[in-house]
Design a protein around this motif. Structure first.
Motif, short mmCIF file in Angstrom:
data_model
loop_
_atom_site.label_atom_id
_atom_site.label_comp_id
_atom_site.label_asym_id
_atom_site.label_seq_id
_atom_site.Cartn_x
_atom_site.Cartn_y
_atom_site.Cartn_z
N GLY A 1 0.81 -1.21 0.00
CA GLY A 1 0.00 0.00 0.00
C GLY A 1 0.84 1.26 0.00
O GLY A 1 0.56 2.21 -0.74
N LEU A 2 1.88 1.27 0.80
CA LEU A 2 2.75 2.44 0.86
C LEU A 2 3.48 2.65 -0.47
O LEU A 2 3.62 3.78 -0.95
CB LEU A 2 3.76 2.27 2.00
N PHE A 3 3.94 1.55 -1.06
CA PHE A 3 4.62 1.64 -2.34
C PHE A 3 3.65 2.15 -3.42
O PHE A 3 4.01 3.00 -4.26
CB PHE A 3 5.19 0.28 -2.73
N SER A 4 2.43 1.63 -3.42
CA SER A 4 1.43 2.04 -4.41
C SER A 4 1.10 3.51 -4.29
O SER A 4 0.91 4.21 -5.30
CB SER A 4 0.15 1.22 -4.23
N CYS A 5 1.01 3.99 -3.06
CA CYS A 5 0.70 5.40 -2.81
C CYS A 5 1.76 6.29 -3.46
O CYS A 5 1.43 7.25 -4.17
CB CYS A 5 0.62 5.66 -1.31
N ALA A 6 3.01 5.96 -3.23
CA ALA A 6 4.09 6.75 -3.82
C ALA A 6 4.04 6.69 -5.34
O ALA A 6 4.24 7.70 -6.03
CB ALA A 6 5.44 6.22 -3.31
N LEU A 7 3.74 5.52 -5.87
CA LEU A 7 3.67 5.33 -7.32
C LEU A 7 2.59 6.22 -7.93
O LEU A 7 2.82 6.89 -8.94
CB LEU A 7 3.36 3.85 -7.62
N GLY A 8 1.43 6.23 -7.31
CA GLY A 8 0.31 7.01 -7.84
C GLY A 8 0.55 8.50 -7.78
O GLY A 8 0.20 9.24 -8.71
N VAL B 1 -6.12 14.62 -12.56
CA VAL B 1 -4.86 14.52 -11.82
C VAL B 1 -5.09 14.73 -10.33
O VAL B 1 -4.58 13.96 -9.49
CB VAL B 1 -3.84 15.54 -12.36
N LEU B 2 -5.85 15.74 -9.98
CA LEU B 2 -6.14 16.01 -8.57
C LEU B 2 -6.88 14.85 -7.93
O LEU B 2 -6.50 14.38 -6.83
CB LEU B 2 -6.97 17.30 -8.46
N TYR B 3 -7.90 14.36 -8.61
CA TYR B 3 -8.69 13.25 -8.07
C TYR B 3 -7.81 12.01 -7.87
O TYR B 3 -7.86 11.36 -6.82
CB TYR B 3 -9.83 12.93 -9.04
N MET B 4 -7.00 11.69 -8.87
CA MET B 4 -6.18 10.48 -8.81
C MET B 4 -5.15 10.55 -7.69
O MET B 4 -4.92 9.57 -6.97
CB MET B 4 -5.50 10.26 -10.16
N ARG B 5 -4.53 11.70 -7.51
CA ARG B 5 -3.53 11.84 -6.46
C ARG B 5 -4.15 11.71 -5.07
O ARG B 5 -3.57 11.08 -4.17
CB ARG B 5 -2.80 13.17 -6.61
N ILE B 6 -5.31 12.30 -4.88
CA ILE B 6 -5.96 12.17 -3.57
C ILE B 6 -6.38 10.72 -3.32
O ILE B 6 -6.19 10.18 -2.22
CB ILE B 6 -7.19 13.11 -3.48
N ILE B 7 -6.92 10.07 -4.35
CA ILE B 7 -7.34 8.68 -4.21
C ILE B 7 -6.18 7.79 -3.78
O ILE B 7 -6.33 6.89 -2.95
CB ILE B 7 -7.95 8.17 -5.54
N PHE B 8 -5.00 8.05 -4.32
CA PHE B 8 -3.85 7.20 -3.99
C PHE B 8 -3.37 7.39 -2.55
O PHE B 8 -2.67 6.52 -2.02
CB PHE B 8 -2.71 7.41 -4.99
N VAL B 9 -3.75 8.46 -1.92
CA VAL B 9 -3.45 8.61 -0.49
C VAL B 9 -4.22 7.54 0.31
O VAL B 9 -3.75 7.06 1.34
CB VAL B 9 -3.83 10.03 -0.01
N GLY B 10 -5.37 7.15 -0.19
CA GLY B 10 -6.16 6.12 0.48
C GLY B 10 -5.88 4.71 0.04
O GLY B 10 -6.46 3.76 0.57
N VAL B 11 -4.97 4.54 -0.92
CA VAL B 11 -4.68 3.20 -1.44
C VAL B 11 -4.12 2.24 -0.39
O VAL B 11 -4.50 1.06 -0.37
CB VAL B 11 -3.75 3.31 -2.67
N PRO B 12 -3.22 2.67 0.52
CA PRO B 12 -2.76 1.71 1.54
C PRO B 12 -3.91 1.09 2.32
O PRO B 12 -3.93 -0.12 2.57
CB PRO B 12 -1.88 2.58 2.45
N ALA B 13 -4.90 1.91 2.67
CA ALA B 13 -6.06 1.39 3.41
C ALA B 13 -6.87 0.45 2.54
O ALA B 13 -7.38 -0.58 3.00
CB ALA B 13 -6.93 2.55 3.89
#
Length: 446
Positions: free
Chosen positions: A99-106, A129-141
C-alpha cells in the motif's frame, strides 16, 4: 464449503458478496452522480478518466490477495492452524508494504499517465490529476481492506465484509454530499470522501481479524513475513495480479481510444461502464465462490465437490450476467440519464457501449469461473498468459490496426466481446488439460 448442499452453500456465500459489491458500486456511482449534478459533466469526465489508469497501477498488488485467499482456504479445508496463522500475518504485513509503495507510485505518475492516455487538456485533465492523487493517499487502506476481506471470505465469512462496506459506504456518500454541495470542492470532495471511507474500512476489517477467536486471528505484535508463505502467495497472486493488470492495460488503451472521440464519449462510456459493473457484481461473487470452494475442497481432498464448485457457480454466474446485462441494454436511456443530465450525445455513446459490452457480459462470468477453477487447483500462470494474449494483445491490436481504418464507436466497443470469446475458448482448453492432472495428483496424495 466442504460439506452440505453445494447450491445452498454457494448462495449463502455469494449473496453477501453480491450485496457488498452492489453497495460498493452504488457508492462509486454516488461519486459520479454527485459530482455530475453539482459540479458539472466535465468534473464527471475527470473522475471517469482515472478509472483505468488507477486500476492499471493497482491491480498487480490487489491481485496478490487471491494468493492469500487460496492459501487460507486450503489451510482451512485441511485444518492447518499453523498455515492459517502464517498466511494471515504475512498477508497483512505484505498489504501494508504494498500500500505504501502504491501510494508513492500514484502520486508520482498520475499526471504523466493521464497525459499519455490523451485525457483532454484543461479542466478534465486537471481535475483527473487532482482526483487520482488524492485517491492514492487512500490506497494503503484499500489494499489492507482487500487482503483482510480475502481472509474472511476464504473461511466462508462473507457477512462481515458486507457490514463494513454498508457502514463505510454510507459515510462515503454523506461526505460526498457535504464536501461537494456544502464545501464546493467538486472532484477533490468526492476523492477525500473515498479516502476517509477506505481508512474506516481498513480499521474495521483489522478489528474483525484481531477480535476473532479462530485460527485466523490477527496479532499485530507478531506480524511477520514468512518466506515459504510469501513464495506461495506470490506464485498464485502475481499471475492473478498481472492478469488483472492486463485487463486494466487493455482498458487503459481502450480509454485512450475513447478519449479520441471527445468529452461526450468519455462521459457516456464512464456511465456505461459503471452500469456494467453492476452486472459484474453478481458474476464476481460466484467467481469468488468458485475459488474458495475449489481451494477448500482441494485442501480437503474432496474431488467430487471440486467438480460441483465449478459447474453450479458457473451456471449462476452466466444466468445472472445474461439477465443483468440484458436489463442494462433494455433500460439504457433512463439508467444513463441518472448519471448524465446535460448531454444527449453522451447518452447515445453510453447506449452504444452497453449494447456491445453489457449484452454479452455473461461471457465474462463463464470465463472468470473457469479461470477461478484453474487458479483454485494451483495453476495460476497459464490463465495469465492466455489473458495477456487474448485480452491485452487482441484488444490493443484491434485498437491500433482496425480502429484507425474504421474510426467509429461501434468498431471500438466491438473489441470487448471479441476478446472475451477468444479467452473463453482458451480457458476451456486449458481446463481440459489441467484438471485431469490436478485430480491425479490429488488422488495420489489421498
Amino acid at each position: 464449503m466442504c460439506q452440505g448442499s453445494v447450491f445452498k452453500t454457494v448462495l449463502l456465500f455469494a449473496l453477501p458478496v453480491i450485496l457488498a459489491n452492489v453497495l460498493q458500486l452504488a457508492y462509486n456511482a454516488a461519486d459520479l452522480i454527485v459530482v455530475s449534478r453539482y459540479a458539472g459533466s466535465n468534473a464527471m469526465a475527470a473522475v471517469g478518466a482515472t478509472a483505468s489508469p488507477t486500476a492499471l497501477m493497482l491491480n498487480v498488488f490487489m491481485g496478490l490477495s487471491l494468493g492469500t485467499s487460496v492459501l487460507v482456504s486450503r489451510a482451512f479445508g485441511a485444518r492447518d492452524t499453523e498455515g492459517m496463522h502464517k498466511t494471515v500475518h504475512t498477508s497483512i504485513l505484505l498489504a501494508v508494504l504494498l500500500g505504501l509503495f502504491s501510494c508513492a507510485l500514484g502520486l508520482v505518475f498520475a499526471r504523466p499517465l493521464l497525459i499519455w492516455m490523451g485525457t483532454p487538456e484543461g479542466s478534465v485533465l486537471d481535475g483527473a490529476v487532482l482526483y487520482m492523487r488524492i485517491i492514492f493517499v487512500g490506497v494503503p487502506a484499500s489494499i489492507v481492506y482487500n487482503f483482510g476481506a480475502a481472509i474472511l471470505r476464504a473461511i466462508g465469512d462473507t457477512k462481515r465484509p458486507l457490514y463494513i462496506l454498508a457502514v463505510t459506504g454510507l459515510v462515503n456518500v454523506l461526505l460526498n454530499l457535504f464536501f461537494v454541495i456544502v464545501c464546493d470542492m467538486d472532484v477533490a470532495g468526492v476523492a477525500i470522501a473515498t479516502v476517509v471511507a477506505n481508512y474506516l474500512s481498513a480499521i474495521a476489517v483489522l478489528a474483525a481479524l484481531i477480535r476473532t477467536d479462530g485460527a485466523y486471528r490477527l496479532n499485530i505484535r507478531t506480524l511477520k513475513i514468512y518466506k515459504d508463505v510469501l513464495k506461495e502467495i506470490l506464485r498464485i497472486g502475481v499471475p492473478a495480479g498481472l492478469q488483472a493488470s492486463v485487463f486494466a492495460l487493455a482498458n487503459t488503451v481502450g480509454q485512450t481510444a475513447i478519449n479520441s472521440f471527445g468529452a461526450d464519449t468519455i462521459k457516456g462510456a464512464t456511465a456505461g461502464n459503471n452500469l456494467e459493473n453492476f452486472a459484474n457484481a453478481a458474476m464476481n461473487a460466484f467467481n469468488q465462490a468458485v475459488v474458495t470452494g475449489v481451494s477448500q475442497n482441494y485442501g480437503a481432498k474432496n474431488e467430487k465437490r471440486i467438480n460441483q464448485y465449478l459447474t453450479i457457480p458457473l451456471l449462476c454466474s452466466a444466468i445472472s450476467g445474461a439477465v443483468l446485462g440484458g436489463l442494462c441494454v433494455l433500460f439504457a436511456h433512463p439508467l444513463l440519464g441518472i448519471y448524465i443530465t446535460d448531454s444527449p450525445g453522451a447518452i447515445e455513446s453510453g447506449t452504444t457501449r452497453l449494447f456491445f459490452s453489457a449484452l454479452p457480459y455473461f461471457l465474462v462470468g463463464i470465463m472468470e469461473c473457469i479461470n477461478g477453477t484453474i487458479r483454485g487447483l494451483g495453476y495460476s500462470t497459464i490463465p495469465t498468459i492466455t489473458n495477456l494474449v487474448g485480452i491485452c494483445g487482441l484488444r490493443i491490436s484491434w485498437i491500433l490496426f482496425v480502429l484507425p481504418k474504421f474510426h467509429y464507436e461501434e468498431v471500438l466497443f466491438a473489441a470487448w466481446p471479441i476478446s472475451w470469446v477468444f479467452v473463453l475458448v482458451c480457458h476451456l482448453i486449458t481446463l481440459a488439460i489441467i484438471k485431469p492432472r490436478a485430480m491425479k495428483k490429488l488422488r495420489e496424495q489421498a
